[in-house]
Design an enzyme around this catalytic site. Structure first.
Site, PDB file in Angstrom:
ATOM      1  N   LYS A 274       2.900  11.168  -3.385  1.00 17.52           N
ATOM      2  CA  LYS A 274       1.895  10.489  -4.214  1.00 17.52           C
ATOM      3  C   LYS A 274       1.048  11.490  -4.998  1.00 17.52           C
ATOM      4  CE  LYS A 274      -1.634   6.888  -3.600  1.00 17.52           C
ATOM      5  NZ  LYS A 274      -2.223   5.992  -2.578  1.00 17.52           N
TER       6      LYS A 274
ATOM      7  N   ASP B  44       0.881  -1.172   0.000  1.00 15.01           N
ATOM      8  CA  ASP B  44       0.000   0.000   0.000  1.00 15.01           C
ATOM      9  C   ASP B  44       0.914   1.216   0.000  1.00 15.01           C
ATOM     10  OD1 ASP B  44      -1.660   2.134   0.542  1.00 15.01           O
ATOM     11  OD2 ASP B  44      -2.416   1.360   2.448  1.00 15.01           O
TER      12      ASP B  44
ATOM     13  N   GLU C 249      -7.176   0.486  -4.793  1.00 10.61           N
ATOM     14  CA  GLU C 249      -7.232   0.421  -3.332  1.00 10.61           C
ATOM     15  C   GLU C 249      -8.577  -0.093  -2.796  1.00 10.61           C
ATOM     16  OE1 GLU C 249      -5.911   4.334  -2.238  1.00 10.61           O
ATOM     17  OE2 GLU C 249      -3.899   3.929  -2.992  1.00 10.61           O
TER      18      GLU C 249
ATOM     19  N   ASP D 114     -12.918   5.697   2.345  1.00 14.23           N
ATOM     20  CA  ASP D 114     -11.493   5.752   2.705  1.00 14.23           C
ATOM     21  C   ASP D 114     -11.092   7.171   3.091  1.00 14.23           C
ATOM     22  OD1 ASP D 114      -8.723   5.793   2.832  1.00 14.23           O
ATOM     23  OD2 ASP D 114      -8.403   4.708   0.958  1.00 14.23           O
TER      24      ASP D 114
HETATM   25  P1  ADP Z   1      -2.942   7.291   3.788  1.00 11.55           P
HETATM   26  O1  ADP Z   1      -3.441   8.701   3.639  1.00 11.55           O
HETATM   27  O2  ADP Z   1      -1.508   7.164   3.456  1.00 11.55           O
HETATM   28  O3  ADP Z   1      -3.805   6.282   3.133  1.00 11.55           O
HETATM   29  P2  ADP Z   1      -3.733   6.179   6.406  1.00 11.55           P
HETATM   30  O4  ADP Z   1      -4.911   5.507   5.887  1.00 11.55           O
HETATM   31  O5  ADP Z   1      -2.725   5.364   7.130  1.00 11.55           O
HETATM   32  O6  ADP Z   1      -2.946   7.045   5.364  1.00 11.55           O
HETATM   33  O7  ADP Z   1      -4.269   7.343   7.388  1.00 11.55           O
HETATM   34  C1  ADP Z   1      -3.396   8.172   8.054  1.00 11.55           C
HETATM   35  C2  ADP Z   1      -4.191   9.100   8.933  1.00 11.55           C
HETATM   36  O8  ADP Z   1      -4.892   8.340   9.900  1.00 11.55           O
HETATM   37  C3  ADP Z   1      -3.338  10.098   9.687  1.00 11.55           C
HETATM   38  O9  ADP Z   1      -3.907  11.384   9.623  1.00 11.55           O
HETATM   39  C4  ADP Z   1      -3.378   9.568  11.108  1.00 11.55           C
HETATM   40  O10 ADP Z   1      -3.203  10.596  12.065  1.00 11.55           O
HETATM   41  C5  ADP Z   1      -4.771   8.989  11.145  1.00 11.55           C
HETATM   42  N1  ADP Z   1      -4.928   8.039  12.240  1.00 11.55           N
HETATM   43  C6  ADP Z   1      -4.201   6.936  12.500  1.00 11.55           C
HETATM   44  N2  ADP Z   1      -4.617   6.345  13.636  1.00 11.55           N
HETATM   45  C7  ADP Z   1      -5.638   7.104  14.114  1.00 11.55           C
HETATM   46  C8  ADP Z   1      -6.490   7.036  15.274  1.00 11.55           C
HETATM   47  N3  ADP Z   1      -6.339   6.064  16.185  1.00 11.55           N
HETATM   48  N4  ADP Z   1      -7.437   7.995  15.413  1.00 11.55           N
HETATM   49  C9  ADP Z   1      -7.572   8.982  14.528  1.00 11.55           C
HETATM   50  N5  ADP Z   1      -6.808   9.102  13.429  1.00 11.55           N
HETATM   51  C10 ADP Z   1      -5.848   8.180  13.223  1.00 11.55           C
HETATM   52 MG    MG Z   2      -4.647   4.865   2.043  1.00 12.38          MG
END
Ligand code: ADP
Ligand code: MG
Length: 631
Positions: free
Chosen positions: A94, A31, A193, A215
């Site tokens: 990205k 991912d 995704e 998402d």
């Molecule tokens: P991407 O944007 O790369 O797909 P993710 O799906 O991993 O990223 O999401 C990242 C976001 O999720 C960040 O803003 C992070 O702070 C938030 N996040 C991760 N864990 C938690 C949580 N327990 N509560 C709220 N937000 C969270």
């Molecule tokens: Mg993502």
């Protein structure tokens, strides 16, 4: 392909390691996220799991720092340097994949580093002393994940499935593949995704029907509607907001902290320190009702030792409008596909930000059902990709063939700058489509083929993918030659175009795909070409898109007033109408940003109306009456 059957002994490692006899291919799912990236493989128990780094952490921040002496840091240490060295630390790369400089500037606003249109328009980022392309930056992230996986699996990787957003266009998919190639990874295929998330939940083995994949990540929101039929997934519709995610939730906390400190012009270092703190507070608030924290120290502020408190209730109040912004987008996607929330088979939550309880509540309320949350929302995409890698690598029988669709129409430029669609948007891939064309002038012996992608009527408003010439057409009167143009899209969504003059068999073809036998230089030329033309069209396209969106919003507002105008008093009706007038005025202008700004303003100014309409419509559902389709 290996057909050895061996018995593996359970070792200490949950992953099939080199020390254990194996017949399996070493394949992984990756991912490659905007804020975090992950790599996953199938464990000895047959279930996918994300591979942790040496500290036991699975998520790798998608951040790359370029040091003054040529050193490159990736992940957590790079992210820590965002505070001191924003100019040489690249986050969210990205967003730049497969895009031109003008496009990146228009979408991203001010950036801490300089962008340069390199040779032929290819983007170069000047990060400190380094000058790198987005493809190279992504490759650094992939290299790190590859090394981690090879260590865990005990040998060289034999293939990877890499996920991309469902809406990624040809250039963005191509750039992702190029990054994998630079990192020395063999891409088994790119996987959308949302499809990966659906696979992780095993929905392919479940009930046929429609699934919504919601998402909310770090900086982006994506909603996809998947249709499962006879074991095949089709992306029915997608929507989203490329500037909405967890970072915005963090920003709300940052603003609050700075306001409490009475700091109006924070230096970049303080902003970064606050952001880090904000993220920690936010993530804790997903599990606890309130968080006490130390107010950051600064030179200009002697707050040291001061404590502050934020409750979940206050946080949810503050971010309500932000989270609410995802709902009209979900509604539009359902509307595009012509379905209602209650006809869905299920809703899947993806992305770290869906851990925020308010997000879950709003999603559940809008879709009228509890979303699937059993799998970790930050990992679900990587887990699904690992599952798919296992199938494609031949470790598991292919019980299912994945089906994706083309996200945008592919076509050809014809006389008068017109876009003739050959492969319409949402065509299931792989696919091949052909169409016949003819010459325009008497004695014409060559024909310029211009391959474009997009939904606009004018070719100059679509994205230019490639140009080539078919020469050696026998001299004939205009309209006599028969030129058959074939568009072939492979399972990764990448395109090959061939043109053939039917009477002589003269043929020319072009592929925006490396494995079709083109040299790297030719690919680079084509990508540059694509960028160059993409940029020329950019202004006009953004303006057009802004106008189209504005008109859609205006039409929706008109319909809303017509249907539910009785929800407003005189003054409120005036407010909505005057917002409409100023948006209408903006559409007369030539500045896309101005129009977009008015659209956002109008959204803010009429949100109370939308919320009342939603309440009304929910009431109707509850009393069993017909739900009005409100925009
Ligand atoms: P991407 O944007 O790369 O797909 P993710 O799906 O991993 O990223 O999401 C990242 C976001 O999720 C960040 O803003 C992070 O702070 C938030 N996040 C991760 N864990 C938690 C949580 N327990 N509560 C709220 N937000 C969270
Ligand atoms: Mg993502």
């Amino acid at each position: 392909m290996d057909i050895l059957l061996e018995i593996t002994e359970p070792g200490q490692s949950p992953l099939p390691h080199e020390n254990t006899p194996r017949s399996r291919k070493r394949v992984v799912g990756i991912d490659l996220g905007t804020t975090f990236s992950l790599v996953a493989a199938i464990g000895l128990d047959g279930l996918p799991l994300c591979i942790p780094d040496e500290n036991g952490t699975q998520a790798l921040p998608s951040v790359v720092h370029y040091g003054p002496k040529g050193s490159v840091l990736v992940g957590w240490p790079a992210r820590d340097l965002l505070v001191q060295h924003p100019e040489s630390t690249i986050a969210s790369v990205k967003r730049y994949m497969g895009r031109g400089v003008a496009e990146i500037r228009a979408r991203s606003g001010t950036l801490p580093y300089t962008l340069e249109a390199g040779e032929g328009g290819m983007v170069r980022i000047l990060a400190g002393k380094a000058k790198v392309s987005p493809v190279e930056v992504s490759a650094e992230i992939l290299k790190r994940l590859k090394a981690r996986a090879e260590e865990a699996l005990g040998g060289k990787l034999q293939g990877a499935v890499i996920t991309v957003p469902a809406y990624f266009d040809d250039a963005q998919r191509q750039a992702t593949k190029d990054a994998a190639r630079v990192a020395g990874l063999e891409v088994l295929r790119l996987l959308n995704e949302p499809t990966a998330a659906a696979l992780a939940y095993g929905l392919d083995r479940g009930h046929e029907g429609l699934y919504a994949i919601y998402d909310l990540g770090g900086g982006t929101f994506d909603i996809s509607l998947l249709k499962l039929e006879k074991g095949l997934f089709q992306v029915m519709a997608t929507g989203g907001d490329s500037a909405l995610g967890g970072d915005d939730l963090d920003q709300w906390i940052v603003d609050r902290v700075l306001a409490r400190m009475a700091i109006t012009q924070p230096d970049p270092g303080l902003i970064q320190a606050c952001r880090k703190l904000a993220r920690e507070i936010k993530e804790q608030l997903s599990d606890t009702e309130s968080v006490t924290f130390d107010v950051p120290d600064t030179a200009s502020n002697s707050n040291s030792g001061t404590k502050d408190l934020l409750t979940r209730t206050a946080f949810e109040q503050g971010i309500r409008d932000l989270v609410w912004r995802t709902i009209p987008i979900c509604r539009r996607v359902l509307k595009d596909a012509g379905v209602s929330p209650d006809s869905l088979q299920g809703v899947v939550l993806v992305g770290g930000s869906t851990r925020v309880p308010l997000v879950r509540r709003m999603v559940a309320e809008f879709f009228g059902r509890e979303p699937l949350v059993d799998l970790d929302p930050d990992q679900v995409v990587a887990l699904g990709a690992a599952h798919q890698a296992e199938v494609l690598g031949g470790n598991e029988p292919a019980e299912m063939l994945l089906l994706d669709v083309t996200p945008l129409s592919l076509g050809i430029e014809t006389m008068g700058d017109l876009m003739e669609k050959i492969v319409p948007r949402n065509t299931p891939i792989p696919t091949a489509r052909a169409q016949e064309f003819t010459t325009f002038k008497d004695g014409q012996t060559a024909m310029a083929i211009h391959v474009v992608q997009g939904e606009r009527e004018l070719a100059s408003q679509c994205r230019s993918l490639a140009r080539f010439e078919l020469r050696g057409i026998p001299s004939m009167t205009a309209g006599a030659a028969r030129i058959r143009v074939t568009y072939q899209v492979d399972a990764d969504g990448l395109l090959t175009v061939a043109a053939r003059e039917e009477t002589t068999g003269v043929e020319q073809s072009i592929a925006v795909k490396p494995s079709y036998g083109l040299t790297d230089d030719e690919i680079a030329d084509m990508l540059r070409d694509a960028m160059r033309h993409g940029e020329d069209d950019m202004r006009a396209r953004l303006l057009n898109e802004a106008r189209v969106e504005a008109n859609r919003v205006l039409a929706a507002a008109e319909a809303a007033l017509r249907e539910d105008g009785d929800l407003l008093n005189e003054a409120e009706t005036q407010r909505v109408k005057s917002a409409m007038v100023s948006l209408l005025e903006a559409t007369q202008g030539e500045v896309a940003e101005a129009i977009n700004e008015r659209v956002t303003q109008m959204d803010v100014q009429t949100r109370f109306f939308a919320q009342r309409r939603m309440d009304r419509s929910l009431q109707k559902v509850m009393t069993g009456r017909k739900v009005d389709d409100f925009a």
